[in-house]
Motif scaffolding. Structure first.
Motif, PDB file in Angstrom:
ATOM      1  N   LEU A  85      21.392  39.625 -43.544  1.00  0.00           N
ATOM      2  CA  LEU A  85      20.493  38.588 -43.045  1.00  0.00           C
ATOM      3  C   LEU A  85      19.236  38.590 -43.901  1.00  0.00           C
ATOM      4  CD1 LEU A  85      19.997  36.548 -40.698  1.00  0.00           C
ATOM      5  CD2 LEU A  85      18.708  38.370 -39.602  1.00  0.00           C
ATOM      6  N   ASN A  92      19.051  43.733 -42.708  1.00  0.00           N
ATOM      7  CA  ASN A  92      18.126  42.675 -42.284  1.00  0.00           C
ATOM      8  C   ASN A  92      16.928  42.740 -43.231  1.00  0.00           C
ATOM      9  OD1 ASN A  92      16.182  41.094 -41.041  1.00  0.00           O
ATOM     10  ND2 ASN A  92      16.518  41.918 -38.970  1.00  0.00           N
ATOM     11  N   LEU A 126      15.531  36.767 -44.141  1.00  0.00           N
ATOM     12  CA  LEU A 126      14.536  35.869 -43.549  1.00  0.00           C
ATOM     13  C   LEU A 126      13.528  35.538 -44.630  1.00  0.00           C
ATOM     14  CD1 LEU A 126      13.937  37.944 -40.302  1.00  0.00           C
ATOM     15  CD2 LEU A 126      15.361  35.915 -40.517  1.00  0.00           C
ATOM     16  N   ASN A 177      13.936  45.191 -43.211  1.00  0.00           N
ATOM     17  CA  ASN A 177      13.626  45.343 -41.789  1.00  0.00           C
ATOM     18  C   ASN A 177      14.572  46.335 -41.122  1.00  0.00           C
ATOM     19  OD1 ASN A 177      11.722  43.287 -42.080  1.00  0.00           O
ATOM     20  ND2 ASN A 177      13.289  41.744 -41.685  1.00  0.00           N
ATOM     21  N   GLU A 178      15.842  46.146 -41.435  1.00  0.00           N
ATOM     22  CA  GLU A 178      16.845  47.051 -40.871  1.00  0.00           C
ATOM     23  C   GLU A 178      17.750  47.489 -41.991  1.00  0.00           C
ATOM     24  OE1 GLU A 178      19.206  45.470 -37.580  1.00  0.00           O
ATOM     25  OE2 GLU A 178      17.307  44.728 -36.774  1.00  0.00           O
ATOM     26  N   ARG A 230      20.388  35.452 -31.690  1.00  0.00           N
ATOM     27  CA  ARG A 230      20.537  35.279 -33.136  1.00  0.00           C
ATOM     28  C   ARG A 230      21.208  33.953 -33.459  1.00  0.00           C
ATOM     29  NH1 ARG A 230      23.299  39.693 -36.875  1.00  0.00           N
ATOM     30  NH2 ARG A 230      21.582  40.855 -35.976  1.00  0.00           N
TER      31      ARG A 230
END
Ligand code: NAG
Ligand code: NAG
Ligand code: NAG
Ligand code: NAG
Length: 626
Positions: free
Chosen positions: A50, A129, A52, A151-152, A40
């Protein structure tokens, strides 16, 4: 009342529970931090997620702007630039950390054209995430879609607070119930026989106050005798404010709602100081009346008041100028205002005001008909006149004092606020007066406005102008004290007056703020100590007394444990917690510095320790009076 032994056991149980709580919360295996991988590029900190950003647009560079949605009228800040996608089907990806304390606003602009591509509002969760896909929709090439995908899942950062709160509540209820049970004679005999065989209990009893020593006076005692006017509910309220103050000053688990609001608005941390000032007002009146009744001359009392204020201010200046992190200080950089300084100044004005107009023997209503029902207000009309004039001064200075380079009557934070038009106007007149009279270097250098609004000028939340409103706050506390004394044999009369004051001040607050955080005539603001902040917090204070007075003093359902003890030794606890803040066991090295849970445990243990210290000192009859 139950014996002192019961209280000792109760407190020991409390501390034990605090350690059990810490053990439970620190148990391995339930770490909320995701395993930070080696690959990471980004180490997530506390309160970050996070994000993206996938740019799938060919030939369009993107600039992402960001800010908190609660940052009022704020300029957006550049978060990151994402370059154009190189080949179709091969997006360009940038990873950034976004703050999760409040909701976020994201605005995506085409860098070259300065054209908005899309805008979204979202509340990210801690250590989550997320991916943001920017691409053309399938049907039309001109349409651009921004899709946010989780995502998470984030962790639930508030879980430790909920657990700690529930454990604390259960403890207080259990301890109160135990005390109640122990006060039933037979049950107490039985339980002390069962327990006293244990060595630890014997130790606690002999160390923390033996059962033979007289217990705390029963709540009704003060009613019979004229002199002592100490009310348990008042001390309990002070203790609650002080305990919360210690907890939030120690960091409050690093949760945003245990820190001060950045500018307008209220958090838990913003509640405690005004309550403390309010209770100080009540105590000033109650103790002054009893001292005068004992025949102390007004002149001697005046000297004592001046000396105490002077001491408070001196101690305060020492406390707000610690040496340890920045190296030795020089006079040029000494901070002058501070919490104890503010208390000292407020104390002086309010106490002298009350002393000037005090009657040696206060009129006391013994029955509803024997006196005018507004005695608490009519008897103090000169004081009220003075306070209203003082408030007039605050309003006049705040709204009409010309401040160079800033709009007159500015109440905003400056910095990024108000679309960045007045970056150096933090606090308007209040800030200007302090900078003018005391100088930039003698003020607080890290005001809470720096967090959201990125202000750069020094601003002191305990500045000169705000002291006027803390005097008003203390005077409302005096009013509560008068109600308690004048109507002391009419519980109903007291409660009606508390409720009336609470509602009245509440209505004023609603009118001043238009029931909004930022849109009102005078928003609730801790940094300015705005008048709406004072009315709101004193309204809360009257409602708290409305509950505490009958529960603690009239019915004796709750003794105020454990808050009563710090409330009895407030100067010592305040000074002690400030001075020893960075010493073991109030602070230690955390396993994971980015975990709310560990910070919370540390801060709760430190706060519980101060409560225990206050308890031990109470039992040993050690009080720091100045
Ligand atoms: C995007 O940025 C890259 C490098 O920063 C530049 O070479 C390219 O021309 C830019 N594209 C557009 C469409 O402006
Ligand atoms: C982004 O685009 C909008 C709309 O085209 C524009 O008004 C704005 O100035 C641009 N920049 C920022 C920082 O929002
Ligand atoms: C976040 O999610 C993306 C997509 O599932 C994954 O590729 C990436 O490794 C994740 N990052 C972390 C730090 O878990
Ligand atoms: C604000 O203050 C900073 C530093 O004191 C200065 O550099 C800046 O020019 C000031 N900005 C305005 C708008 O006066």
């Amino acid at each position: 009342m139950s014996g002192t032994g019961a209280a000792g056991r109760a407190l020991a149980a409390l501390l034990l529970a605090a350690s059990v709580l810490s053990a439970a919360l620190l148990a391995p295996g339930s770490s909320p931090t995701p395993d930070l991988g080696k690959k990471r590029p980004l180490e997530l900190k506390m309160d970050q997620a996070l994000l993206l950003i996938h740019n799938e647009l060919p030939g369009t560079n993107l600039t992402i702007y960001w800010n908190f949605d609660c940052c009022y009228h704020c300029l957006l800040q550049v978060l990151v630039d994402v370059s154009q996608s190189r080949k179709p089907g091969e997006p360009s990806i940038e990873a950034v950390a976004v703050s999760t304390q409040h909701g976020s606003i994201l605005q995506l602009n085409d860098t070259a054209a300065e054209k908005q591509v899309c805008r979204l509002e979202y509340k990210f969760g801690e250590f989550g995430n997320y991916s943001l896909f920017v691409k053309h929709t399938h049907d039309g090439v001109s349409e651009i879609a921004c899709d946010l995908v989780v995502n998470e899942k984030p962790v639930d950062s508030n879980l430790p607070v909920s657990i700690a709160f529930l454990v604390g509540l259960v403890l207080i209820i259990v301890v109160s119930f135990l005390r109640f049970a122990l006060s039933l004679e037979d049950f107490r005999d039985w339980i002390s026989k069962a327990i006293n065989s244990q060595e630890t209990d014997g130790l606690i009893n002999s160390e923390l106050g033996s059962p033979s020593r007289a217990g705390d006076p029963p709540p009704e005692a003060w009613r019979q005798s004229a002199a002592p006017l100490r009310l348990r509910s008042v001390d309990t309220f002070r203790g609650i404010a002080l305990t919360l103050m210690v907890f939030v000053n120690y960091g409050g688990g690093r949760y945003w709602y245990f820190k001060h609001a950045s500018w307008n608005g209220l958090t838990v941390a913003d509640l405690v100081f005004p309550w403390f000032v309010f209770i100080m007002g009540s105590s000033i009146f109650l103790s002054m009346t009893s001292v005068l009744q004992r025949g102390c001359s007004k002149f001697r009392l005046l000297g004592k008041i001046a000396w105490r204020s002077f001491l408070l201010i001196c101690i305060g200046i020492v406390i707000v100028n610690p040496n340890y992190c920045l190296g030795p200080l020089s006079w040029e950089k000494t901070r002058i205002p501070g919490v104890l300084q503010r208390l000292g100044g407020t104390y002086f004005v309010v106490a002298v005001l009350e002393l000037l107009f005090a009657k040696p023997v206060p009129e006391i209503c013994t029955s509803e008909r024997s006196c005018f029902s507004l005695l608490d207000i009519t008897s103090s009309w000169p004081q009220w006149l003075f306070i209203l004039m003082l408030e007039g001064v605050w309003l006049a200075l705040t709204f009409f004092l010309p401040v160079p380079g800033c709009p007159t009557g500015y109440l905003g934070p400056g910095g990024l606020g108000d679309w960045g038009k007045y970056p150096n106007c933090t606090g308007g007149a209040a800030g200007y007066i302090d900078r003018l009279l005391l100088g930039d270097h003698h003020l607080y250098q890290h005001p809470s406005s720096a967090v959201l609004y990125h202000t750069e000028v020094a601003y002191d939340p305990e500045g000169i102008l705000g002291t006027i409103n803390s005097i008003v706050m203390a005077f409302l506390g005096v009013q509560a004290g008068k109600i308690l004394l004048y109507y002391k044999d009419q519980t109903k009369g007291i409660l009606i007056r508390f409720a009336t004051w609470g509602c009245f001040l509440g209505f004023i607050s609603v009118a001043l703020t238009k029931a909004s955080e930022n849109e009102g005539f005078i928003p609730v603001n801790k940094n300015l100590w705005s008048i709406s902040y004072v009315t709101t917090l004193s309204s809360f204070a009257f409602f708290i007394l409305l509950v505490l007075y009958p529960v603690v003093d009239v019915k004796g359902l709750w003794t105020g444990t454990p808050f009563f003890y710090p409330g009895m030794n407030s100067i010592l606890v305040y000074v002690g917690h400030e001075v020893f803040a960075s010493y073991f066991p109030f602070q230690w090295r955390l396993g994971n510095n980015q975990s709310h849970r560990e910070h919370l445990v540390q801060n709760i243990v430190a706060t519980a320790l101060w409560v225990l210290i206050a308890y031990v000192l109470y039992k040993k009859k050690v009080f720091w009076k100045i």
